[in-house]
Design a protein around this motif. Structure first.
Motif, PDB file in Angstrom:
ATOM      1  N   SER A   1      -8.271   0.691   0.341  1.00  0.00           N
ATOM      2  CA  SER A   1      -7.465  -0.571  -0.126  1.00  0.00           C
ATOM      3  C   SER A   1      -6.190  -0.339   0.427  1.00  0.00           C
ATOM      4  CB  SER A   1      -7.416  -0.676  -1.461  1.00  0.00           C
ATOM      5  OG  SER A   1      -8.664  -0.604  -2.284  1.00  0.00           O
ATOM      6  N   ASP A   2      -5.588  -1.767   0.751  1.00  0.00           N
ATOM      7  CA  ASP A   2      -4.225  -1.820   1.123  1.00  0.00           C
ATOM      8  C   ASP A   2      -3.462  -1.722  -0.120  1.00  0.00           C
ATOM      9  OD1 ASP A   2      -4.248  -3.130   4.046  1.00  0.00           O
ATOM     10  OD2 ASP A   2      -5.628  -4.175   3.036  1.00  0.00           O
ATOM     11  N   ARG A   3      -2.629  -0.492   0.142  1.00  0.00           N
ATOM     12  CA  ARG A   3      -1.782  -0.282  -1.004  1.00  0.00           C
ATOM     13  C   ARG A   3      -0.833  -1.185  -1.373  1.00  0.00           C
ATOM     14  NH1 ARG A   3       0.704   4.494  -3.729  1.00  0.00           N
ATOM     15  NH2 ARG A   3      -1.265   5.532  -2.885  1.00  0.00           N
ATOM     16  N   GLU A   4      -0.403  -1.871  -0.801  1.00  0.00           N
ATOM     17  CA  GLU A   4       0.382  -3.245  -1.187  1.00  0.00           C
ATOM     18  C   GLU A   4      -0.352  -4.168  -2.005  1.00  0.00           C
ATOM     19  OE1 GLU A   4       2.397  -5.002   2.171  1.00  0.00           O
ATOM     20  OE2 GLU A   4       2.877  -6.863   1.196  1.00  0.00           O
ATOM     21  N   LEU A   5      -1.444  -4.608  -1.623  1.00  0.00           N
ATOM     22  CA  LEU A   5      -2.193  -5.406  -2.264  1.00  0.00           C
ATOM     23  C   LEU A   5      -2.676  -4.868  -3.932  1.00  0.00           C
ATOM     24  CD1 LEU A   5      -3.514  -7.871  -2.813  1.00  0.00           C
ATOM     25  CD2 LEU A   5      -5.654  -7.276  -1.586  1.00  0.00           C
ATOM     26  N   ALA A   6      -3.011  -3.550  -3.761  1.00  0.00           N
ATOM     27  CA  ALA A   6      -3.269  -2.799  -4.910  1.00  0.00           C
ATOM     28  C   ALA A   6      -2.016  -2.864  -5.908  1.00  0.00           C
ATOM     29  CB  ALA A   6      -3.744  -1.455  -4.546  1.00  0.00           C
ATOM     30  N   GLU A   7      -1.057  -2.391  -5.367  1.00  0.00           N
ATOM     31  CA  GLU A   7       0.251  -2.381  -6.280  1.00  0.00           C
ATOM     32  C   GLU A   7       0.637  -3.954  -7.022  1.00  0.00           C
ATOM     33  OE1 GLU A   7       3.302  -0.838  -3.584  1.00  0.00           O
ATOM     34  OE2 GLU A   7       2.889   1.348  -4.229  1.00  0.00           O
ATOM     35  N   ARG A   8       0.366  -4.987  -6.151  1.00  0.00           N
ATOM     36  CA  ARG A   8       0.515  -6.114  -6.584  1.00  0.00           C
ATOM     37  C   ARG A   8      -0.371  -6.430  -7.735  1.00  0.00           C
ATOM     38  NH1 ARG A   8       0.512 -11.205  -2.099  1.00  0.00           N
ATOM     39  NH2 ARG A   8       0.874 -12.948  -3.841  1.00  0.00           N
ATOM     40  N   VAL A   9      -1.601  -6.173  -7.563  1.00  0.00           N
ATOM     41  CA  VAL A   9      -2.485  -6.336  -8.410  1.00  0.00           C
ATOM     42  C   VAL A   9      -2.244  -5.624  -9.978  1.00  0.00           C
ATOM     43  CG1 VAL A   9      -5.123  -6.034  -9.480  1.00  0.00           C
ATOM     44  CG2 VAL A   9      -4.545  -7.178  -7.057  1.00  0.00           C
ATOM     45  N   GLY A  10      -1.888  -4.394  -9.756  1.00  0.00           N
ATOM     46  CA  GLY A  10      -1.263  -3.496 -10.740  1.00  0.00           C
ATOM     47  C   GLY A  10      -0.319  -3.933 -11.380  1.00  0.00           C
TER      48      GLY A  10
END
Lengths: 437, 437, 437, 437
Positions: free
Chosen positions: A348-357
């Motif tokens: 997973s892209d960390r940026e997108l994962a952080e955004r979803v989180g």
């Protein structure tokens, strides 16, 4: 903005019964890979009703890129069965011959493209019929013997339809395009590649996928918004062919596949470890020979290899082919190797994962796991979709949306707490809204 | 006729000491296959003195048909040694580089051609130096470490020279031609084929060979005039080559010959039995690898196969090559297979065996075994000579001429009762006389 | 004496149609090993009518010495079927549970005891239904799918009943005892030992068995009165049990029977050849594992070993057990080895074979083969009976009574020229008369 | 404080020639594991002169815990050689029989205890004698054939002596105890455990070890102050013993170790991967059999296993023992397994590594690598020392002190830029000072 997220929450909370009913209907009519004919037809009908542009049949999976297809006879037999189990008479037609899967597209003006993937197939498992197994007890145990939703894809399909309904109602608030990909044949990692090869991930900037599953001990989180480390894999069916002969009178006349197969087994497991990462190899089944006093002339094997990344998996796969072919040749036999499934590694892209989180915590009040990205076991062919998006500079994540699970995945008593359904619908919708708002 | 046989008996009885001395000299100066330089030079000198037409050097064994040749360095080193151990300065010259072996021919007018074969090589055995071993005790133990006459070929060479002397003295009584073939490198079945390929058995009508050996328990016979059933065989040296790598850091970079060799070993022994007769296979030695933490990049094997007849041996040999080559390929390695020796199966002509048996009993008073023809164990490359003669319609026999034996053949304490020497000379001479009289 | 032989000839010539009808009835109602319930009941009924002392059920085969018994369910299902296919209602009862086989005894005063053996079981073969296959064409193809008289035992049973009838009519001319042993489960060499263990061959001085079969090319002989050289054999079913685990996530948790089985296969075929005679080994079938991505936890093998004599067979069998057990242990698995069949090597007594040959030529005008005793291929459990008789100082022979054969034995188109039936009845009867006259 | 570090820098800069001379003397007199008799004697003499409490002989390594000891003959022969190569006559005495290694202790009043480890053994490599190899060219190539400092331990021993000299001169500035452990037999991971078992790491609060080695491409850092991830390992020598026999005449009489060894090789490499981390297995050498036509009766193997941590290594090691023992038993052979070396996995304490990194940058002006801790390849038995210290709550680090390297480690052309020597002395001294100041 908060307004819209609030609307999502309220709308989904009002859909809970509908989601449960939908999931149980899919569970009752479980259809395993390339047999999802009733399932696909109902999804296509629903997406059409909701106003989506709908792709079906050969438009979804590239026909000759489908891996591990069942026999034509089996496909036809199930088609006839699907007709009697409530398939939509119109939308079932294009699924004949295993052309399952559905894609729904909604264009909402200028803006980026988001794709979501929901896998819809069941497993080749005979569901438990005992009273302690809720689906059996409450009457939604699979009516198709040897096909069971033992990995939660009934939930995934349901979530996809829930998302379709909510997002359709929000389309005027969105700017860009979103696609709902209902993928067949994830089990055995057979279907995703054929969707990618039809170009459906081209031009996609954001990608969201998810798997429902068990809570993590000691962690109240209901979602890990990213994952990594699932292994690249290749699955092969192998047939060795030799020549039979009387084992007492003329063993030298035979071409003994038993020797070829045993040599292959030991040498497959002996493939040297890779210095750069994990490898796996398994000969899962071997069936050889026709009688005690006959030199065996046919042996069938189901094998799989895995690697920490695509390159390492390729190393094991190439080595395995060399082992198989030379084990056959050594004994004057032939060897047919058929690709039955494949997946890449994913991250997973960390940026997108952080955004979803952040969305989960701040907008949806859904607790996030201590670890943002969790390590995947096994293999997932969603990797093909993610890697395609990432190659183009897009962002992708594969989320784990959690709830209580009552048996291990693939077990005949698998079941999960349906609370995960509404959580998941909210997360997908809020994330898409965040991207396309 | 009886007159001549009587002359043979008396002449040989008078040669007993000479025969023993000759045998012990050969024993003391044991020379193993392709190293018989001193031995050959002395034989050639003696035959020349006796008036034979003598072939030496490349005239005897076809140069490039010699199998299992030692290294050039080793041959040259032994050549220098032979010069210091009493080799004939003139006749040793043509043996340089491993061109050993001698043929003596005597033409006595019109008549058939008889060939006799005497093998002259020692074995790669370190002779026992203990006091209980007669050669050590009486001072004729081998002075060449790792070369020992542990199979009686010192006796065979001696018998050949005895026969040469007696028959030379009878040449006016004989009608036809006789050849004495002193063959190198019988051990490992490496030399006979190269003599046959030089045409020395072409046009031969009768062939006589023999082996000295142990008395048969409970049988007073001193000769079995025929034999059969020794196995056809092929000997190979095999070298697997791969690529080394660090076993901890980069096992995938190696090409592991250890895997190739182990796979070959198990599959060689697994070669299917032949429905029509005996097979044998042996991987006698395997030496592989250079260090504990290094992927092995070289493995050497010495193997042999056998079959009840030439066709069955060919089956095993072909199968073995397939196993070796594919075991190497399977692991990205290469495999070099070098022919090191070969023999056919053999079978004495019953008519000739009976004829010799009758001569022994009626003319020489040497008791014959209960079984006219005895089964041979192991393999013998005299088979190539016999088969060549038999193919042309000639008769051939391989006799067992018996006496007490003090340890098994090839043992470091091997020795035999030298009484066999004079018996054997008598038998060969009387048989040749019977044929050419 | 000539008188009696003449009576035999005339009587048998008059029975030809009856013999053919009987054989075709057995063929139509083929019953494989331990299922010969209808067959046994009809034989028992007939022997009773002819005045024999008749042994049935557990009196025939020692119950726990029966090898390779089918499951209780299968035996019971066939018992019910036999009742509907014309089994004798009284005599079928003792066969329930696989207690098949019949022995008929006739005591004719003082004199030696002669035993004859007729095997009665069919094979696990699906009979050809094509028009070119006479049994299909003429309507006596097997009505029991997967059971077929493809080795002529329908003929053997018929011959036994013919002999029973003729000898019963001659009983006043005979002095001694004769026994007709109708043996079940010869295929897979499962039945004979349990008859011997019940003592039925104790005290027997003469033994006669036979097999119908193909004429020998270029030889007009209709009988070879002896045989030798069939191989001793042992048959095993093997089950390896380990522990399953996920092949990607936890391969170290499994106990992998695939590795155990492959190791066993290669090492079984690698069992060293025996210097004293023929060996054979075969892993005929191997079925292992439950799914591609699961460590296999169960593997089943059907194997057999053979040896030129009982001792050599024992060597291979013991070695095989060592291979199986240690291959299992090596991988933390277990291994269950079940004896499914066994036979000794056999050799006819030349004296008895010559006696039978002489009777055929001088009394019956049946031409005898050039070779008095022919080499048997495969294995035969009549060997246990012959060896028991020979151990006691008696004489035994296993005859080959020949006629045209239309396909190889065990083939789904097997059939034979029924002329052999009357020849065989004459030979048995004349031989028994010669012994007991 | 800066004062003292400055003194260290100046003092070491003045020692450069001495350090180079010392390293080249050790290189010239290379001594491999347990043979470091001259080396140990000179180190002990020097430490004594510097005023250290010095432990030698059995005080250093627990006698029966030494692994992979050479033969007594070889040890004695080298002892005699060491006497002629300049060993200190007094201090060499306790090294006789392989009791090598030295410990120097300096107590400077109250305070913590710091231990440093310097390994001193050479490798079993034949040093390159070509002109392009600096040690050969400049005359300090190893004078002991088959012993070569091909891994930089000549440098390590030199660094230890340099540190000993500098710290001895600073002892009045220090508060606590420091120990210099000169460890024998690191190659093959044979020596460290026996030092730990003698209790020398008990009560130690800080531990420093290091390895010299190559610069990292693109990184100007001269030190990585920590490392992790080297694999736990176990080394075994294995001897299979069987029974020889003639391969043609009596293969069944043999107990064939060739079959046992080949089965072991394939099954060792087939040991299932571990789901929790890296495994390695290598059969580095295999030497079996005595002659082509003889059933092999002895086979020797050198193997090693590795695991990502001690538990995983134990899994592979236990499985390997099961494979070896059962492969032997399967073929009636025996199997002797001898422990030849072992190491744990290791991981530097980040706090200590950061502390050392800071000292390098701030006090010594030595550039630090981008990565504070680098991943180790292979295995190191310093792990036993580190783990012992860490178990007691202490801190340990294993540093990589870098300079140009001219060939891969263990290569016969290995050499390094000696600039690393003074850098390393400075780092050890400044770190000890920082801890004990």
């Amino acid at each position: 903005m908060a307004d819209i997220n609030q609307r999502i929450i309220e709308m989904v909370d009002g859909m809970e019964k509908e989601l449960v009913a939908c999931r149980r209907d899919f569970h009752l009519h479980a259809e395993s890979g390339w047999f999802e004919m009733r399932t696909s037809s109902l999804i296509a009908r629903r997406l059409t009703e909701l106003g989506y542009e709908v792709l079906v049949g050969e438009q979804v999976c590239k026909s000759d890129a489908r891996m591990g297809l069942p026999s034509e006879e089996a496909l036809e037999a199930h088609y006839q069965k699907a007709l009697t189990q409530g398939a939509d008479p119109e939308f079932v037609v294009p699924t004949r011959g295993g052309h399952t899967g559905v894609i729904g597209i909604m264009k909402c003006g200028e803006g980026p493209t988001v794709a979501m993937r929901f896998d819809i197939d069941a497993l080749g498992v005979i569901e438990d019929a005992g009273d302690e197994h809720r689906p059996a007890h409450e009457g939604f145990g699979s009516m198709n013997p040897g096909m069971m939703h033992a990995c939660g894809h009934d939930g995934h399909a349901t979530i996809g339809l829930g998302v379709a309904r909510v997002l359709a109602s929000l389309k005027d608030e969105l700017h860009g395009t979103f696609k709902l990909i209902f993928q067949p044949a994830e089990e055995g990692v057979r279907g995703a590649k054929s969707i990618v090869e039809n170009g459906h991930l081209d031009g996609v900037q954001y990608f969201l996928g998810s798997h429902v599953g068990g809570l993590r001990p000691g962690d109240p989180g209901m979602i890990a918004p990213g994952s990594y480390g699932s292994l690249a894999t290749t699955k092969y069916d192998v047939v060795f062919r030799g020549r039979s002969a009387h084992a007492g009178a003329a063993p030298h006349v035979g071409k003994n596949v038993m020797l070829a197969a045993a040599t292959a087994v030991l040498n497959l497991y002996s493939i040297p470890r890779h210095g750069k990462g994990i490898t796996r190899i398994n000969v899962g089944t071997l069936n050889a020979g026709s009688g005690r006093n006959v030199i065996a002339d046919e042996a069938k094997m189901e094998i799989e290899v895995r690697g920490e990344n695509t390159e390492i998996n390729q190393y094991v796969s190439d080595y395995a082919v060399s082992v198989l072919e030379n084990a056959a040749k050594m004994h004057g036999c032939t060897c047919e190797i058929k690709l039955m499934g494949a997946a890449d590694s994913l991250s997973s892209d960390r940026e997108l994962a952080e955004r979803v989180g952040k969305i989960c915590q701040e907008k949806l009040n859904i607790p996030v796991c201590a670890q943002l990205m969790i390590r995947g076991g096994g293999s997932e062919d969603v990797s093909y979709m993610m890697n395609r998006v990432q190659e183009q500079g897009g962002q992708a994540t594969f989320m784990r949306i959690l709830s209580q699970q009552y048996a291990p995945a693939h077990n005949r008593r698998f079941d999960f707490d349906e609370v995960v359904l509404s959580n998941a619908v909210k997360i997908f919708c809020a994330a898409v809204y965040d991207i396309l708002k």
